[in-house]
Design a protein around this motif. Structure first.
Motif, PDB file in Angstrom:
ATOM      1  N   THR A 311     -10.627   6.726 -40.694  1.00  0.00           N
ATOM      2  CA  THR A 311     -10.392   6.046 -39.424  1.00  0.00           C
ATOM      3  C   THR A 311     -10.223   4.542 -39.609  1.00  0.00           C
ATOM      4  OG1 THR A 311     -11.583   7.737 -38.173  1.00  0.00           O
ATOM      5  CG2 THR A 311     -11.352   5.585 -37.142  1.00  0.00           C
ATOM      6  N   LEU A 312     -10.937   3.963 -40.565  1.00  0.00           N
ATOM      7  CA  LEU A 312     -10.811   2.527 -40.817  1.00  0.00           C
ATOM      8  C   LEU A 312      -9.866   2.213 -41.966  1.00  0.00           C
ATOM      9  CD1 LEU A 312     -14.384   1.002 -40.320  1.00  0.00           C
ATOM     10  CD2 LEU A 312     -12.486   1.185 -38.713  1.00  0.00           C
ATOM     11  N   LEU A 313      -9.709   3.120 -42.886  1.00  0.00           N
ATOM     12  CA  LEU A 313      -8.831   2.858 -44.031  1.00  0.00           C
ATOM     13  C   LEU A 313      -7.367   2.772 -43.613  1.00  0.00           C
ATOM     14  CD1 LEU A 313      -8.737   2.452 -47.082  1.00  0.00           C
ATOM     15  CD2 LEU A 313      -8.450   4.930 -47.341  1.00  0.00           C
ATOM     16  N   VAL A 314      -6.944   3.620 -42.671  1.00  0.00           N
ATOM     17  CA  VAL A 314      -5.536   3.611 -42.251  1.00  0.00           C
ATOM     18  C   VAL A 314      -5.163   2.294 -41.558  1.00  0.00           C
ATOM     19  CG1 VAL A 314      -3.807   4.736 -40.798  1.00  0.00           C
ATOM     20  CG2 VAL A 314      -5.363   6.118 -42.167  1.00  0.00           C
ATOM     21  N   PRO A 315      -5.938   1.814 -40.567  1.00  0.00           N
ATOM     22  CA  PRO A 315      -5.566   0.515 -39.983  1.00  0.00           C
ATOM     23  C   PRO A 315      -5.649  -0.637 -40.971  1.00  0.00           C
ATOM     24  CG  PRO A 315      -7.675   1.253 -39.114  1.00  0.00           C
ATOM     25  CD  PRO A 315      -7.078   2.408 -39.853  1.00  0.00           C
ATOM     26  N   THR A 316      -6.581  -0.560 -41.926  1.00  0.00           N
ATOM     27  CA  THR A 316      -6.660  -1.613 -42.940  1.00  0.00           C
ATOM     28  C   THR A 316      -5.411  -1.607 -43.814  1.00  0.00           C
ATOM     29  OG1 THR A 316      -9.071  -1.450 -42.975  1.00  0.00           O
ATOM     30  CG2 THR A 316      -8.022  -2.530 -44.847  1.00  0.00           C
ATOM     31  N   ALA A 317      -4.974  -0.421 -44.218  1.00  0.00           N
ATOM     32  CA  ALA A 317      -3.756  -0.326 -45.025  1.00  0.00           C
ATOM     33  C   ALA A 317      -2.543  -0.802 -44.234  1.00  0.00           C
ATOM     34  CB  ALA A 317      -3.557   1.115 -45.489  1.00  0.00           C
ATOM     35  N   ALA A 318      -2.473  -0.449 -42.947  1.00  0.00           N
ATOM     36  CA  ALA A 318      -1.359  -0.899 -42.117  1.00  0.00           C
ATOM     37  C   ALA A 318      -1.374  -2.415 -41.957  1.00  0.00           C
ATOM     38  CB  ALA A 318      -1.415  -0.210 -40.753  1.00  0.00           C
ATOM     39  N   ALA A 319      -2.564  -2.991 -41.817  1.00  0.00           N
ATOM     40  CA  ALA A 319      -2.668  -4.450 -41.693  1.00  0.00           C
ATOM     41  C   ALA A 319      -2.174  -5.143 -42.952  1.00  0.00           C
ATOM     42  CB  ALA A 319      -4.118  -4.836 -41.406  1.00  0.00           C
ATOM     43  N   LEU A 320      -2.579  -4.636 -44.099  1.00  0.00           N
ATOM     44  CA  LEU A 320      -2.126  -5.236 -45.361  1.00  0.00           C
ATOM     45  C   LEU A 320      -0.620  -5.095 -45.516  1.00  0.00           C
ATOM     46  CD1 LEU A 320      -4.972  -4.045 -47.770  1.00  0.00           C
ATOM     47  CD2 LEU A 320      -4.670  -6.308 -46.733  1.00  0.00           C
ATOM     48  N   SER A 321      -0.081  -3.960 -45.111  1.00  0.00           N
ATOM     49  CA  SER A 321       1.362  -3.756 -45.208  1.00  0.00           C
ATOM     50  C   SER A 321       2.116  -4.734 -44.314  1.00  0.00           C
ATOM     51  CB  SER A 321       1.701  -2.312 -44.818  1.00  0.00           C
ATOM     52  OG  SER A 321       3.086  -2.081 -44.878  1.00  0.00           O
ATOM     53  N   LEU A 322       1.628  -4.953 -43.097  1.00  0.00           N
ATOM     54  CA  LEU A 322       2.293  -5.856 -42.171  1.00  0.00           C
ATOM     55  C   LEU A 322       2.168  -7.317 -42.601  1.00  0.00           C
ATOM     56  CD1 LEU A 322       1.194  -4.092 -38.890  1.00  0.00           C
ATOM     57  CD2 LEU A 322       3.568  -4.599 -39.475  1.00  0.00           C
ATOM     58  N   ALA A 323       1.056  -7.655 -43.262  1.00  0.00           N
ATOM     59  CA  ALA A 323       0.843  -9.036 -43.693  1.00  0.00           C
ATOM     60  C   ALA A 323       1.557  -9.361 -44.991  1.00  0.00           C
ATOM     61  CB  ALA A 323      -0.660  -9.308 -43.854  1.00  0.00           C
ATOM     62  N   LEU A 324       1.783  -8.359 -45.810  1.00  0.00           N
ATOM     63  CA  LEU A 324       2.318  -8.573 -47.152  1.00  0.00           C
ATOM     64  C   LEU A 324       3.598  -9.403 -47.185  1.00  0.00           C
ATOM     65  CD1 LEU A 324       1.938  -7.795 -50.188  1.00  0.00           C
ATOM     66  CD2 LEU A 324       3.464  -5.862 -49.747  1.00  0.00           C
ATOM     67  N   PRO A 335       1.276 -18.994 -38.083  1.00  0.00           N
ATOM     68  CA  PRO A 335       0.126 -18.111 -37.855  1.00  0.00           C
ATOM     69  C   PRO A 335       0.426 -16.892 -37.000  1.00  0.00           C
ATOM     70  CG  PRO A 335      -0.558 -20.397 -37.718  1.00  0.00           C
ATOM     71  CD  PRO A 335       0.944 -20.409 -37.839  1.00  0.00           C
ATOM     72  N   ARG A 336       1.421 -16.982 -36.111  1.00  0.00           N
ATOM     73  CA  ARG A 336       1.731 -15.834 -35.257  1.00  0.00           C
ATOM     74  C   ARG A 336       2.230 -14.636 -36.061  1.00  0.00           C
ATOM     75  NH1 ARG A 336       6.075 -19.410 -34.623  1.00  0.00           N
ATOM     76  NH2 ARG A 336       8.129 -18.506 -35.117  1.00  0.00           N
ATOM     77  N   PHE A 337       2.781 -14.870 -37.261  1.00  0.00           N
ATOM     78  CA  PHE A 337       3.286 -13.768 -38.073  1.00  0.00           C
ATOM     79  C   PHE A 337       2.194 -12.756 -38.425  1.00  0.00           C
ATOM     80  CE2 PHE A 337       6.858 -16.563 -40.059  1.00  0.00           C
ATOM     81  CZ  PHE A 337       7.592 -16.443 -38.895  1.00  0.00           C
ATOM     82  N   LEU A 338       0.954 -13.228 -38.528  1.00  0.00           N
ATOM     83  CA  LEU A 338      -0.144 -12.358 -38.973  1.00  0.00           C
ATOM     84  C   LEU A 338      -0.910 -11.722 -37.825  1.00  0.00           C
ATOM     85  CD1 LEU A 338      -1.563 -14.423 -41.978  1.00  0.00           C
ATOM     86  CD2 LEU A 338       0.164 -12.630 -41.978  1.00  0.00           C
ATOM     87  N   LEU A 339      -0.462 -11.920 -36.589  1.00  0.00           N
ATOM     88  CA  LEU A 339      -1.166 -11.319 -35.453  1.00  0.00           C
ATOM     89  C   LEU A 339      -1.290  -9.801 -35.559  1.00  0.00           C
ATOM     90  CD1 LEU A 339       0.149 -13.474 -32.465  1.00  0.00           C
ATOM     91  CD2 LEU A 339      -2.253 -13.089 -33.058  1.00  0.00           C
ATOM     92  N   PRO A 340      -0.247  -9.054 -35.968  1.00  0.00           N
ATOM     93  CA  PRO A 340      -0.431  -7.601 -36.108  1.00  0.00           C
ATOM     94  C   PRO A 340      -1.521  -7.243 -37.111  1.00  0.00           C
ATOM     95  CG  PRO A 340       1.903  -8.151 -36.063  1.00  0.00           C
ATOM     96  CD  PRO A 340       1.169  -9.445 -36.183  1.00  0.00           C
ATOM     97  N   ALA A 341      -1.593  -7.970 -38.224  1.00  0.00           N
ATOM     98  CA  ALA A 341      -2.633  -7.700 -39.213  1.00  0.00           C
ATOM     99  C   ALA A 341      -4.010  -8.003 -38.640  1.00  0.00           C
ATOM    100  CB  ALA A 341      -2.387  -8.531 -40.474  1.00  0.00           C
ATOM    101  N   TYR A 342      -4.144  -9.104 -37.910  1.00  0.00           N
ATOM    102  CA  TYR A 342      -5.447  -9.456 -37.335  1.00  0.00           C
ATOM    103  C   TYR A 342      -5.906  -8.410 -36.319  1.00  0.00           C
ATOM    104  CZ  TYR A 342      -4.513 -14.114 -39.292  1.00  0.00           C
ATOM    105  OH  TYR A 342      -4.237 -15.165 -40.126  1.00  0.00           O
ATOM    106  N   ALA A 343      -4.970  -7.888 -35.519  1.00  0.00           N
ATOM    107  CA  ALA A 343      -5.339  -6.877 -34.530  1.00  0.00           C
ATOM    108  C   ALA A 343      -5.924  -5.643 -35.202  1.00  0.00           C
ATOM    109  CB  ALA A 343      -4.113  -6.493 -33.700  1.00  0.00           C
ATOM    110  N   LEU A 344      -5.310  -5.196 -36.283  1.00  0.00           N
ATOM    111  CA  LEU A 344      -5.786  -3.999 -36.979  1.00  0.00           C
ATOM    112  C   LEU A 344      -7.062  -4.271 -37.773  1.00  0.00           C
ATOM    113  CD1 LEU A 344      -2.282  -2.773 -38.139  1.00  0.00           C
ATOM    114  CD2 LEU A 344      -3.788  -1.571 -36.539  1.00  0.00           C
ATOM    115  N   LEU A 345      -7.163  -5.446 -38.378  1.00  0.00           N
ATOM    116  CA  LEU A 345      -8.361  -5.762 -39.165  1.00  0.00           C
ATOM    117  C   LEU A 345      -9.564  -6.035 -38.280  1.00  0.00           C
ATOM    118  CD1 LEU A 345      -6.889  -8.043 -41.980  1.00  0.00           C
ATOM    119  CD2 LEU A 345      -7.543  -5.639 -42.127  1.00  0.00           C
ATOM    120  N   SER A 346      -9.340  -6.287 -37.003  1.00  0.00           N
ATOM    121  CA  SER A 346     -10.490  -6.496 -36.114  1.00  0.00           C
ATOM    122  C   SER A 346     -11.370  -5.254 -36.040  1.00  0.00           C
ATOM    123  CB  SER A 346     -10.007  -6.879 -34.711  1.00  0.00           C
ATOM    124  OG  SER A 346      -9.342  -5.795 -34.073  1.00  0.00           O
ATOM    125  N   LEU A 347     -10.808  -4.080 -36.319  1.00  0.00           N
ATOM    126  CA  LEU A 347     -11.593  -2.837 -36.249  1.00  0.00           C
ATOM    127  C   LEU A 347     -12.640  -2.759 -37.353  1.00  0.00           C
ATOM    128  CD1 LEU A 347      -8.647  -0.458 -35.351  1.00  0.00           C
ATOM    129  CD2 LEU A 347     -10.393  -1.334 -33.797  1.00  0.00           C
TER     130      LEU A 347
END
Length: 504
Positions: A311-324, A335-347
């Motif tokens: 449940t947490l590994l998938v959003p973490t992987a998605a966050a890293l993929s979006l930030a990469l 900084p706005r570029f990383l907003l999708p990663a921050y949303a997922l890593l907040s979990l």
């Protein structure tokens, strides 16, 4: 022994038994309401449209002609602004519209995760994400990145629900719609969101069904279809548009930008080139702590078993993929570029903090330290957002003065503006903005000169620079200063007749 913050989802697989929807709303609703209130207080009053916003809003505005729409841009955020921008020119009304929409999107994004994580953890995750200055500042702005964040958060939640419950058709529909939302906002981000979801569907045996993967792929295709069609019609094809988009973004290649992103957290909306000193280290402390807190959340999930771990590994992987791509392949920072990663890593961060708060029960000093650290973090983020809003108000007043001066000098619709800050100046004056070169080159010098014979036109220069040769004979007029532009001057075509002075 401290309780595990991830033990509740095992019960919440049956939401009708675990907790009523009304109870969940009492926890998640105040987070969305606080997000809306903070935006309306800090980021809405008196702020004007930025350069990128002006381009997006002008596509649907009835107030001024559409600005040139370059290759990297997508029209999703223009559609979102259209219900207000098409009928009124009030920026405040547009800001309120987007602030309420973004707060509703935050609530929906968290709501879709109720069967996967405990509601208190989701409320904390929502507060952590919404409390960032990037989320506060961009909530009421006509910019796509925050909406990619909401789409990504919804998509991953729906994917996990659809993968875990084969009969959940609503989750499949939500997965397709959320992925399409991300794609229509920023087509270049959608593949990076889809990649970890497709990999998860292939690697986890019990998730190997065609429906979730098809929903992800279908969402990318549906959301990106208009961008591809536009590429074929106006940009010489998809490959040509992708190539041009890469050129405009400075060329995509090996450009590690972690240090740039860290320095930009002090309130720089665009750090290009990012050669500024790191003068406010305190603004980056949370960023340095982020990997540790994410690792802590994953460790907590791992102790809970395979279900919470995935449940947490998938959003973490998605966050890293979006930030990469933004951390390694784009040679500047926004900084706005990383907003999708921050949303997922907040979990995972929220899970880690929930575990820390649980462990601090009965330890007043530890609990106080945690509360003070969070309060200081939120206060600092709010202060940065307020500073950006104040800066925007100053810029708005300056552009308003420039537009009024240009109208007094005869630049009234239909008209055209070129040169320095043509996009924002033209939009506020009600004129079309046209450039003879650069990323927004949309007219030749000869074409602009011919247009200026019958249409009021002006070319804007700054810093005491001379006008372009084709405007050398046009009438010069000094304009009110704009932030960062000294010696701002307009050269007006003969077709622009100044208004006569008022009668005594």
């Amino acid at each position: 022994m401290a309780s595990d913050p991830l033990t509740e989802p095992a019960v919440r697989t049956r939401p009708a038994v675990a907790r009523s929807r009304r109870s969940d709303l009492w926890l998640l609703g105040p987070v969305a309401a606080a997000y809306a209130t903070a935006q309306l207080i800090l980021a809405v009053p008196g702020t004007g449209l930025g350069w990128d916003e002006t381009v997006y809003v002008s596509q649907v505005s009835g107030h001024a002609p559409a600005a040139f729409f370059s290759a990297p841009r997508a029209r999703g955020i223009s559609y979102l602004a259209a219900p207000v921008a098409a009928f009124m020119s009030s920026v405040t009304a547009l800001r309120i519209h987007l602030a309420l929409l973004s707060s509703t999107a935050l609530l929906l994004s968290l709501w879709l995760w109720r069967r996967l994580l405990p509601t208190p953890v989701l409320a904390l995750a929502g507060a952590l994400f919404a409390g960032l200055w990037t989320a506060l500042s961009y909530g009421p702005q006509a910019m796509p990145n925050l909406w990619v964040a909401f789409g990504s958060l919804m998509a991953v939640g729906c994917f996990l629900r659809a993968a875990g419950a084969p009969g959940d058709r609503r989750a499949l529909a939500g997965l397709c719609a959320a992925t399409a939302l991300a794609a229509i906002m920023r087509p270049s981000d959608a593949p990076w969101l889809a990649l970890p979801l497709l990999c998860a569907a292939a690697l986890v045996p019990r998730w190997r069904r065609p429906a979730p993967a098809a929903a992800v792929a279908g969402g990318v295709v549906l959301g990106g279809a208009s961008w591809v069609v536009e590429a074929e019609l106006h940009h010489g094809g998809l490959l040509a548009r992708l190539h041009r988009a890469g050129e405009i973004q400075g060329g995509l290649g090996w450009h590690p930008a972690l240090w740039d992103h860290l320095r930009a957290l002090g309130g720089r909306t665009l750090c290009r080139p990012c050669d500024v000193p790191w003068s406010q280290p305190v603004t980056g402390l949370w960023w340095l702590a982020l990997p540790v807190l994410v690792a802590g959340g994953l460790a907590v999930a791992y102790r809970g078993g395979p279900g919470p771990w995935r449940t947490l590994l998938v959003p973490t992987a998605a966050a890293l993929s979006l930030a990469l791509p933004y951390l390694l392949f784009v040679g500047y920072a926004a900084p706005r570029f990383l907003l999708p990663a921050y949303a997922l890593l907040s979990l995972p961060v929220a899970c880690c903090l929930a575990r820390l708060f649980s462990a601090a029960r009965g330890r007043p000093l530890a609990l106080t330290a945690l509360c003070l650290a969070l309060a200081a973090h939120f206060a600092l983020q709010a202060a940065i957002s307020a500073t950006l809003a104040a800066r925007s108000r100053v810029t708005t007043a300056a552009f308003t003065a420039v537009a009024a001066e240009l109208r007094a000098q005869g630049l009234r619709p239909p008209c055209v503006v070129s040169g320095e800050e043509a996009v924002r100046t033209g939009f506020r004056t009600g004129c079309a903005s046209r450039q003879v070169g650069g990323h927004d080159g949309s007219v030749s010098a000869g074409g602009l000169v011919r247009l200026a014979r019958t249409t009021p036109a002006a070319v804007l220069v700054a810093g005491g620079a001379p006008p372009p040769p084709w405007a050398a004979g046009w009438r010069p007029h000094d304009l009110p200063a704009l932030p960062g532009l000294a010696g701002y001057r307009a050269y007006l075509a003969p077709s622009a007749h100044a208004a006569p002075p008022p009668a005594p």
